[in-house]
Design an enzyme around this catalytic site. Sequence first.
Site, mmCIF file in Angstrom:
data_model
loop_
_atom_site.group_PDB
_atom_site.id
_atom_site.type_symbol
_atom_site.label_atom_id
_atom_site.label_comp_id
_atom_site.label_asym_id
_atom_site.label_seq_id
_atom_site.Cartn_x
_atom_site.Cartn_y
_atom_site.Cartn_z
ATOM 1 N N CYS A 19 36.333 36.648 11.157
ATOM 2 C CA CYS A 19 37.760 36.673 11.857
ATOM 3 C C CYS A 19 37.912 36.134 12.931
ATOM 4 C CB CYS A 19 38.297 37.878 12.080
ATOM 5 S SG CYS A 19 37.283 38.591 13.692
ATOM 6 N N ASP A 432 48.522 -4.841 19.869
ATOM 7 C CA ASP A 432 48.251 -6.190 19.836
ATOM 8 C C ASP A 432 48.747 -7.567 19.293
ATOM 9 O OD1 ASP A 432 46.290 -8.620 20.705
ATOM 10 O OD2 ASP A 432 44.641 -7.810 18.776
ATOM 11 N N ASP A 630 41.970 -3.747 18.333
ATOM 12 C CA ASP A 630 40.948 -4.713 16.973
ATOM 13 C C ASP A 630 39.939 -3.125 17.794
ATOM 14 O OD1 ASP A 630 40.255 -5.612 19.244
ATOM 15 O OD2 ASP A 630 40.510 -7.565 18.576
#
Length: 742
Positions: A19, A432, A630
Amino acid sequence: MADDNETHALRLSILGMRCAGCVGSVETALNNVPGVTAVTVNFADHSALVYGEVAAETLTQAVKDAGYDAAVMIGLEDPAELEANEMRRYRELMQKAAVAGGLGVLLMLAEHFAWLPDFNSSTGAWVWPLLALISAAVLYYSGGHFYQAAIKALTHKQANMDTLIALGTGAAWLYSCVVLDYYSSLPPLAKHAYFEAAVVILAFINLGTGLETRARGKTSGALRSLLGLQPRTAKVIRDGLEVDIPIEHVGLDETVRVRPGEKIPVDGIVLEGRSSVDEAMLTGEAIPVEKTVGSEVAAGTINQMGSFLFKATRIGKDTALAHIINSVRQAQASKPEIARLADQIAAVFVPAVLAIALLTFLVWYSFGPEPSLGYAFVTAMTVLVIACPCALGLATPISVMVAVGRAAQAGILIRNGDALQTAGKLTCVLLDKTGTVTAGKPVVMQVLALSSMDKNTVLQLAASLEAGSEHPLAASILAAAKEHDLALESVSDFTALPGFGVRGVYQNQLLHLGNQALMESAGVQIAEPDVIERLAHAGQTPMLLALGQELIGIIAVADPIKPDSAQAVAKLKALGLHVYMVTGDNVVTAKAIAEQAGITDVYAEVLPSEKADVVKRLQQQGEKVGMVGDGINDAPALAQADVGLAIGVGTDVAIESADVVLLQGSLLKVPEVIGLSKATVNNIKQNLLGAFFYNTLSIPVAAGLFYPLFGILLNPMIAGAAMAMSSLTVVTNANRLRWQKW
């Protein structure tokens, strides 16, 4: 953001958790170990990730001291073994449910049709004690694990789901034995045995846990699929011979052969041959990727046609596949902010239920109708059984597991739970330019001949001059010449002029290729400046070619936008997000690229170190910012953003500054991440709301709150079934994410 300690994570399999209260107990035990910096316990797959520099034996002992058991999970498990273990556990629970249910049904039928003798009859004098012994044996077989765990918890001054079940069913059996022994002393309405209730409750709980185990196993399907990608053997070339060896024996720089239809065993670079490789499970990209000499290949991808040799560059836990599996596991185990509320409630839930059960007993015993003892016992037992907080503990982790696994199959690597929650709250996205909106690889867009020479001659001379250059623009010109099958001419005295271009000697004449400043320094007249300006406004870089003092051509080079960038931007706008582009490129080129992609707001001429400042300014304006880059020069901005999304390339997956890695490099994955986030958070809210509603409603009903008004009193057996089904409902709802569109 990603945790710096992730590289020091140790994964444990935890046995005995039943639980949400168990989660808190295990976390506390592990956090108290010196040297541990962070702990994340996942109730959904019964595992724990422990960060810090601690011996594995110390951690497992701490878990055992807390009343549970633990084992260290090392390397890539066998998916077939994992599935077999789950099926074994499922069958065991089903058998326990069947045994308890079989006895319970027989007892209920016997009672319904009055087949059982009276307690005080001569036959009843031996039948009922025999039933008590049989039911005790069934309780031990079908519920022994609950009783043992409850005793362990008690010795550590803790209470959990096992405590509730053990108290509820144990009390039912003991009360029934009291009825047998003191039958003549009890009031008439209290003379009832609850042997059938005790075993049927265990039947329902085991059935519910078994079904939950089966359904929960499906949530790990994506992870098992990733594990299944790892082959167990590899063909390596040693001493000129091809030999099969276990995958763990492959060394760095070894030469490995892959035949058609085989899985690539480790990461590497192709040395010989060519083929097409299916990278779908790694990147989500369905179209096979062509591989030639120098191409990178990744472990787990499938060679479709052609045999090739490659050099092993990453092995074992360093392969892209291993990184992905590790990141998926960590993300599945991580807790988004919404989960912490459930954890805090679960930590005090079981003690609260025990208090409510005791209060219920006292109220019914003191103020209830006769037999008050019987009513007090039944209502207290029903409260204990129905209130187990399993559904509450499963509500968040089960949804996170499904979502992260589904994302991994689609080429989206989600690295932490907070990102999964926050992505759906973004108000703006910063993109970008190079490598994100654009392909990141310059290509020749057009060739203009400005003299008697034709376009092919202009391109041929430019390529001949650039043959000695390493500049990215040179590579694009050489690639274009090769595409047109143009042979290179002999050019001598090559000189690179940084910031201007290149020059050389062709047929005793100076040959210049570069920008306007180079032409001016060489005394070349530029007859058509409007053409150069037009190309610049189109986002193309004009490279001027002059032979002697004559401008003979212009080669326009550009980094084209990706085919799906404009579509992705449109989808982001449709989701209500403000889209910006941020780049270090000049304003003219940046605006030209942005226009092609459908972006109106541009931050140009921004240094990599300044991109994080742009993110900060937007955050100060109240925006929730997603940054897409990137992962290299955009690292500061990715780390600063509310959600950093790094464009990956299939094998470069260990980008520590990002919360999400898009393995395909497609911007279309960004709206998918946002859609998945919204769907997951909604699913978690549904689960939490259902769990809270269930417990809030069921406990008062079980306590008999409606009995004075409507005569409603809940049967303990029905309570056991309801408790089991609540957990199954949560798991089933979470599994909807596997097929939901986002």
